[in-house]
Design a protein around this motif. Structure first.
Motif, PDB file in Angstrom:
ATOM      1  N   HIS A 181       5.409   7.230  -6.681  1.00 39.20           N
ATOM      2  CA  HIS A 181       4.900   7.836  -8.000  1.00 39.20           C
ATOM      3  C   HIS A 181       6.022   7.716  -8.820  1.00 39.20           C
ATOM      4  O   HIS A 181       5.960   8.354 -10.233  1.00 39.20           O
ATOM      5  CB  HIS A 181       3.852   8.692  -7.834  1.00 39.20           C
ATOM      6  CG  HIS A 181       2.717   8.667  -6.991  1.00 39.20           C
ATOM      7  ND1 HIS A 181       2.244   7.303  -7.309  1.00 39.20           N
ATOM      8  CD2 HIS A 181       2.100   8.862  -5.937  1.00 39.20           C
ATOM      9  CE1 HIS A 181       1.063   7.262  -6.319  1.00 39.20           C
ATOM     10  NE2 HIS A 181       1.110   8.291  -5.532  1.00 39.20           N
TER      11      HIS A 181
ATOM     12  N   PHE B 278      -1.735   0.475  -9.931  1.00 40.18           N
ATOM     13  CA  PHE B 278      -2.187   0.908  -8.628  1.00 40.18           C
ATOM     14  C   PHE B 278      -2.124   2.541  -8.904  1.00 40.18           C
ATOM     15  O   PHE B 278      -2.987   3.535  -8.434  1.00 40.18           O
ATOM     16  CB  PHE B 278      -0.878   0.945  -7.692  1.00 40.18           C
ATOM     17  CG  PHE B 278      -0.842  -0.375  -7.082  1.00 40.18           C
ATOM     18  CD1 PHE B 278      -1.267  -0.488  -5.697  1.00 40.18           C
ATOM     19  CD2 PHE B 278      -0.771  -1.512  -7.704  1.00 40.18           C
ATOM     20  CE1 PHE B 278      -1.347  -1.680  -4.948  1.00 40.18           C
ATOM     21  CE2 PHE B 278      -0.707  -2.734  -6.947  1.00 40.18           C
ATOM     22  CZ  PHE B 278      -1.072  -2.898  -5.750  1.00 40.18           C
ATOM     23  N   ASN B 279      -1.294   3.055  -9.825  1.00 36.01           N
ATOM     24  CA  ASN B 279      -1.294   4.608  -9.952  1.00 36.01           C
ATOM     25  C   ASN B 279      -1.320   4.974 -11.427  1.00 36.01           C
ATOM     26  O   ASN B 279      -0.740   6.286 -11.736  1.00 36.01           O
ATOM     27  CB  ASN B 279      -0.065   5.133  -9.226  1.00 36.01           C
ATOM     28  CG  ASN B 279       1.242   4.651 -10.026  1.00 36.01           C
ATOM     29  OD1 ASN B 279       1.162   3.603 -10.681  1.00 36.01           O
ATOM     30  ND2 ASN B 279       2.377   4.929  -9.657  1.00 36.01           N
TER      31      ASN B 279
ATOM     32  N   GLN C  30       2.558  13.769  -9.497  1.00 37.06           N
ATOM     33  CA  GLN C  30       0.964  13.329  -8.699  1.00 37.06           C
ATOM     34  C   GLN C  30       0.398  14.968  -8.794  1.00 37.06           C
ATOM     35  O   GLN C  30      -0.832  15.132  -9.091  1.00 37.06           O
ATOM     36  CB  GLN C  30       1.355  12.698  -7.497  1.00 37.06           C
ATOM     37  CG  GLN C  30       0.141  12.526  -6.697  1.00 37.06           C
ATOM     38  CD  GLN C  30      -0.056  11.871  -5.443  1.00 37.06           C
ATOM     39  OE1 GLN C  30       1.187  11.989  -4.823  1.00 37.06           O
ATOM     40  NE2 GLN C  30      -0.962  11.497  -4.984  1.00 37.06           N
TER      41      GLN C  30
ATOM     42  N   SER D 290       0.941   3.848  -2.957  1.00 38.35           N
ATOM     43  CA  SER D 290       0.472   5.428  -2.538  1.00 38.35           C
ATOM     44  C   SER D 290       1.593   6.478  -2.576  1.00 38.35           C
ATOM     45  O   SER D 290       1.244   7.666  -2.649  1.00 38.35           O
ATOM     46  CB  SER D 290      -0.109   5.516  -1.256  1.00 38.35           C
ATOM     47  OG  SER D 290      -0.882   4.348  -1.114  1.00 38.35           O
ATOM     48  N   TYR D 291       2.721   5.859  -2.527  1.00 34.65           N
ATOM     49  CA  TYR D 291       3.913   7.079  -2.457  1.00 34.65           C
ATOM     50  C   TYR D 291       5.150   7.198  -3.388  1.00 34.65           C
ATOM     51  O   TYR D 291       5.886   8.139  -3.399  1.00 34.65           O
ATOM     52  CB  TYR D 291       4.262   7.317  -0.933  1.00 34.65           C
ATOM     53  CG  TYR D 291       3.336   7.672  -0.152  1.00 34.65           C
ATOM     54  CD1 TYR D 291       2.816   9.269  -0.021  1.00 34.65           C
ATOM     55  CD2 TYR D 291       2.712   6.913   0.811  1.00 34.65           C
ATOM     56  CE1 TYR D 291       2.235   9.648   0.801  1.00 34.65           C
ATOM     57  CE2 TYR D 291       1.523   7.560   1.671  1.00 34.65           C
ATOM     58  CZ  TYR D 291       1.435   8.825   1.756  1.00 34.65           C
ATOM     59  OH  TYR D 291       0.267   9.448   2.405  1.00 34.65           O
TER      60      TYR D 291
ATOM     61  N   ARG E  82       4.608  13.876   4.739  1.00 36.86           N
ATOM     62  CA  ARG E  82       3.762  12.825   4.579  1.00 36.86           C
ATOM     63  C   ARG E  82       2.825  12.742   5.537  1.00 36.86           C
ATOM     64  O   ARG E  82       1.508  12.940   5.240  1.00 36.86           O
ATOM     65  CB  ARG E  82       4.489  11.315   4.221  1.00 36.86           C
ATOM     66  CG  ARG E  82       3.876  10.372   3.779  1.00 36.86           C
ATOM     67  CD  ARG E  82       4.499   9.068   3.624  1.00 36.86           C
ATOM     68  NE  ARG E  82       5.772   9.124   2.970  1.00 36.86           N
ATOM     69  CZ  ARG E  82       6.944   8.783   3.543  1.00 36.86           C
ATOM     70  NH1 ARG E  82       7.110   8.336   4.648  1.00 36.86           N
ATOM     71  NH2 ARG E  82       7.886   8.757   2.865  1.00 36.86           N
TER      72      ARG E  82
ATOM     73  N   TRP F 264       0.925  -1.416   0.041  1.00 37.00           N
ATOM     74  CA  TRP F 264       0.019   0.042  -0.087  1.00 37.00           C
ATOM     75  C   TRP F 264       0.745   1.189   0.060  1.00 37.00           C
ATOM     76  O   TRP F 264       0.533   2.309  -0.862  1.00 37.00           O
ATOM     77  CB  TRP F 264      -0.830  -0.106   1.158  1.00 37.00           C
ATOM     78  CG  TRP F 264      -1.777   1.272   1.376  1.00 37.00           C
ATOM     79  CD1 TRP F 264      -2.802   1.511   0.798  1.00 37.00           C
ATOM     80  CD2 TRP F 264      -1.201   2.460   2.247  1.00 37.00           C
ATOM     81  NE1 TRP F 264      -3.458   2.777   1.089  1.00 37.00           N
ATOM     82  CE2 TRP F 264      -2.574   3.412   2.050  1.00 37.00           C
ATOM     83  CE3 TRP F 264      -0.372   2.664   2.973  1.00 37.00           C
ATOM     84  CZ2 TRP F 264      -2.597   4.780   2.780  1.00 37.00           C
ATOM     85  CZ3 TRP F 264      -0.314   3.855   3.711  1.00 37.00           C
ATOM     86  CH2 TRP F 264      -1.441   4.795   3.267  1.00 37.00           C
ATOM     87  N   THR F 265       1.921   1.212   0.885  1.00 39.51           N
ATOM     88  CA  THR F 265       2.796   2.365   0.993  1.00 39.51           C
ATOM     89  C   THR F 265       3.608   2.737  -0.287  1.00 39.51           C
ATOM     90  O   THR F 265       3.405   3.675  -0.919  1.00 39.51           O
ATOM     91  CB  THR F 265       3.860   2.092   1.876  1.00 39.51           C
ATOM     92  OG1 THR F 265       3.223   1.826   3.280  1.00 39.51           O
ATOM     93  CG2 THR F 265       4.823   3.185   2.052  1.00 39.51           C
TER      94      THR F 265
END
Lengths: 304, 358
Positions: free
Chosen positions: A114, A259-260, B68, A111-112, B33, A107-108
């Motif tokens: 990218h 995921f992204n 993003q 989510s981060y 974060r 998940w990490t």
């Protein structure tokens, strides 16, 4: 950097408690903190061969596996996944803490991280040929990845394909997560494989992890070039079928499993298009792991 | 003993940890974060050409955050076109608030700001019409318990969140800037009446001063402190922007605050922005407040990372949550609300929303 197994276990345990433990998983350096002894033990077993430090230093993500709140402790010993102080999920039983860590780390990254286009896919390599095995949960992707990893293929990931700007596959080599009957299948076919602690009755069923092969861990900074995208689908009575798939179809399916992709916008689109242009896509239905492995080996031999 | 916070240091002085201190650079990113400002931090560092001084690996992660953020901005613009189209059926001004307004007007806080809801306000007599128009456009309020329906419909300053059935985007449709039941006498209507066309499509916007005041009221009167530092940063950026572009902004801001009943809120907010960001508010206009509420606020609206957060933060959060309830609801309503919540808490049959690991 020394490997985790080269540090004295008590030293590792105290570093995990006091926040000076770092685990190097491919490109990522993870600060892992936990006061739960069961979790530290599982970590030492599953990540024995990974570079690790007990002296602090830089990290990409700080993850804690924390006991749930004081009051809940009275009812049941629980563990929470915490990233940078925030707990995005409900706590789970301490015996599932290592499974929670794996899910949380997925998940990490999803989510981060990218900087990568992240696809839900296992990534394997043989003869310099990077292969994505992309499938929905329950299609036998992890079992197939475990089978290949135990047959001399390099394991880059059983869950996450990280595609960098130059369309290379970046390893995120971690223990393969096996569910329910896959655990027995792998044990039966490869009695020599040592699985990690079993987490029984999680919300995804019973889980056990196969540690990544040492040879894969030692190459976890070497990227691989994608040559094949395979969409495997296991079912008990499937007749073996291997058919080429158009690149457009492949792209649509990868988007579905990403995921992204929407988060990256144009960059995501461009990377995906280049990925499906540089790789051949195949669809594979199978019931026997032997058939699936033989077919994949033939595909990579022909392209080596 | 908490470590000193690299994030607070960066925000107040613009300085980064030394190159050879990778651990502090990592803590800076982790704090960002936790505060929900990782994208904004990334954009700021990129602008100053300082991204690489975090080390290669964090710089890569931060470059992903920039991608993003930029894509998010485009997505908000696209969504605003859809909402504007849906609302074109109504004959009332629709005012964009907060994050979406910053994005539309391309104000400094829009940089690197991720948010999940688009806040739209229409005058209260048009609320039913606006809700119907958005429903035709594909947004609807989900299933809510009777109690929650009543909470929103009778007491709140917004109707329940409306979610688009296909795109999943959320709109918070407001008719007031603060809860109408609020104990502070805030003249929300004067601020709404003073809204002006944004010059971009049919959207209206609050005036500069009112935009700052609304952001301040939102920050101090909703106890959503896990994003408090981000919201405080928004206010610092808005203040600096308006102050640099219009003369006499500070004076107008303070006199407007007095008119609409937000003087205390504004003072507290600016003392905090000045403390954390060094916002250039003239000393002669800002009283040297240091009351108890302010000291409690300073603990909550700060870094929230476990390694660096101020001691007593949990207690401060709890006190402020009680204060928020007190401010929002008069005693009679407060008693009704709390007894309902207590009943829900102890009732085993109430369905509980669960979140499980993916």
């Amino acid at each position: 950097m020394p490997r985790l197994e080269e540090h004295l276990a008590p030293r590792v345990r105290s570093a995990v408690v006091n926040g000076s433990f770092r685990l190097e998983i491919g490109q990522f350096s993870i600060k892992i903190t936990s006061a739960i002894p069961e979790f530290a033990d599982a970590l030492i077993r599953l990540y024995a061969g990974y570079p690790a430090s007990v002296e602090g230093g830089a990290y990409d993500f700080d993850i804690a596996i924390s006991p749930a709140s004081f009051f809940r402790q009275w009812a049941r010993r629980n563990a929470s996944f915490v990233l940078s102080g925030e707990a995005p999920f409900l706590p789970m039983h301490v015996n599932h803490a290592h499974a929670l860590f794996e899910w949380g780390l997925n998940w990490t990254i999803g989510s981060y991280a990218h900087q990568y286009l992240i696809l839900h896919s296992a990534v394997m390599e043989k003869h310099g040929c990077g292969v994505l095995l992309s499938a929905t949960s329950g299609s036998g992707k992890s079992t197939l990845a475990a089978e290949l990893a135990l047959s001399g293929w390099r394991l880059l990931s059983d869950e996450l394909a990280l595609v960098d700007q130059k369309i290379r596959l970046v390893p995120c080599t971690r223990p393969v997560s096996l569910k329910n009957q896959s655990i027995d299948i792998v044990r039966e076919r490869h009695p020599e494989a040592l699985l990690g602690p079993v987490a029984a009755d999680t919300h995804k069923g019973t889980i056990a992890h196969l540690p990544a092969p040492k040879t894969s861990i030692s190459r976890s900074l070497d990227t691989a070039l994608p040559k094949l995208i395979v969409f495997p689908k296991w079912s008990a009575d499937a007749r073996f079928r291997l058919e080429p798939l158009g690149s457009g179809q492949a792209a649509m399916r990868l988007i579905d499993q990403s995921f992204n992709y929407p988060i990256l916008g144009r960059q995501g689109f461009e990377r995906l298009v280049e990925l499906v242009h540089t790789s051949e896509a195949w669809e594979m239905d199978y019931s026997s792991l032997d058939d699936a492995r033989a077919a994949l080996e033939q595909l990579v031999v022909e392209r080596a | 003993m908490p470590r000193t916070s690299p994030l607070l240091r960066f925000l107040s002085q613009g300085t980064l940890p030394p190159i050879n201190d990778g651990e502090s650079a990592s803590l800076l990113v982790a704090e960002a974060r936790a505060a929900g400002v990782q994208c904004r931090l990334a954009i700021n560092l990129e602008k100053d050409g300082k991204l690489r001084s975090l080390g290669d690996s964090l710089a890569e992660q931060m470059s992903g955050a920039i991608t993003q953020a930029n894509e998010f901005k485009r997505e908000v613009q696209r969504e605003l076109v859809h909402i504007e189209h849906a609302l074109s059926r109504i004959d009332a001004p629709a005012i964009l608030l907060k994050g979406a307004a910053y994005a539309l007007l391309d104000l400094p806080p829009a940089e690197g700001r991720l948010f999940s809801d688009i806040d739209v306000l229409v005058p209260v007599k048009h609320i039913a019409q606006a809700e119907a128009a958005l429903m035709l456009g594909g947004w609807s309020t989900g299933k809510l318990s009777d109690y929650d329906q009543r909470y929103y419909r009778q007491w709140a300053h917004e109707i329940p969140p409306m979610i688009h059935h296909r795109r999943g985007t959320t709109i918070d449709l407001h008719h007031s800037l603060v809860m109408p039941t609020c104990r502070l006498r805030v003249d929300s209507e004067a601020m709404i009446a003073a809204a002006i066309p944004s010059g971009l499509g049919k959207w209206y916007r609050l005036r500069d001063e009112d935009m700052v005041l609304h952001a301040a009221a939102h920050l101090l009167m909703n106890s959503e402190f896990h994003r408090g530092l981000r919201d405080l940063w928004d206010i610092d950026l808005l203040y600096r922007h308006f102050d640099a572009n219009t003369s006499g902004f500070a004076t107008r801001l303070f006199s407007r605050a007095q008119q609409v009943g937000l003087q205390g809120i504004l003072e507290h907010t600016l003392v905090l922005t000045k403390k954390v960001f060094g916002t250039p508010v003239p000393d002669d206009i800002l009283p040297k407040a240091n009351d108890l509420v302010l000291r409690i606020l300073a603990r909550s609206i700060s870094t929230r990372h476990p390694d660096t957060r101020p001691s007593g933060q949990n207690t401060a959060d709890a006190l402020l949550a009680i204060r928020e309830m007190y401010l929002r609801l008069p005693w009679r309503l407060l008693l009704v609300h709390l007894s309902h919540k207590a009943a829900t808490f102890f009732s085993p049959t109430e369905p509980v929303e669960t979140k499980t690991a993916a």
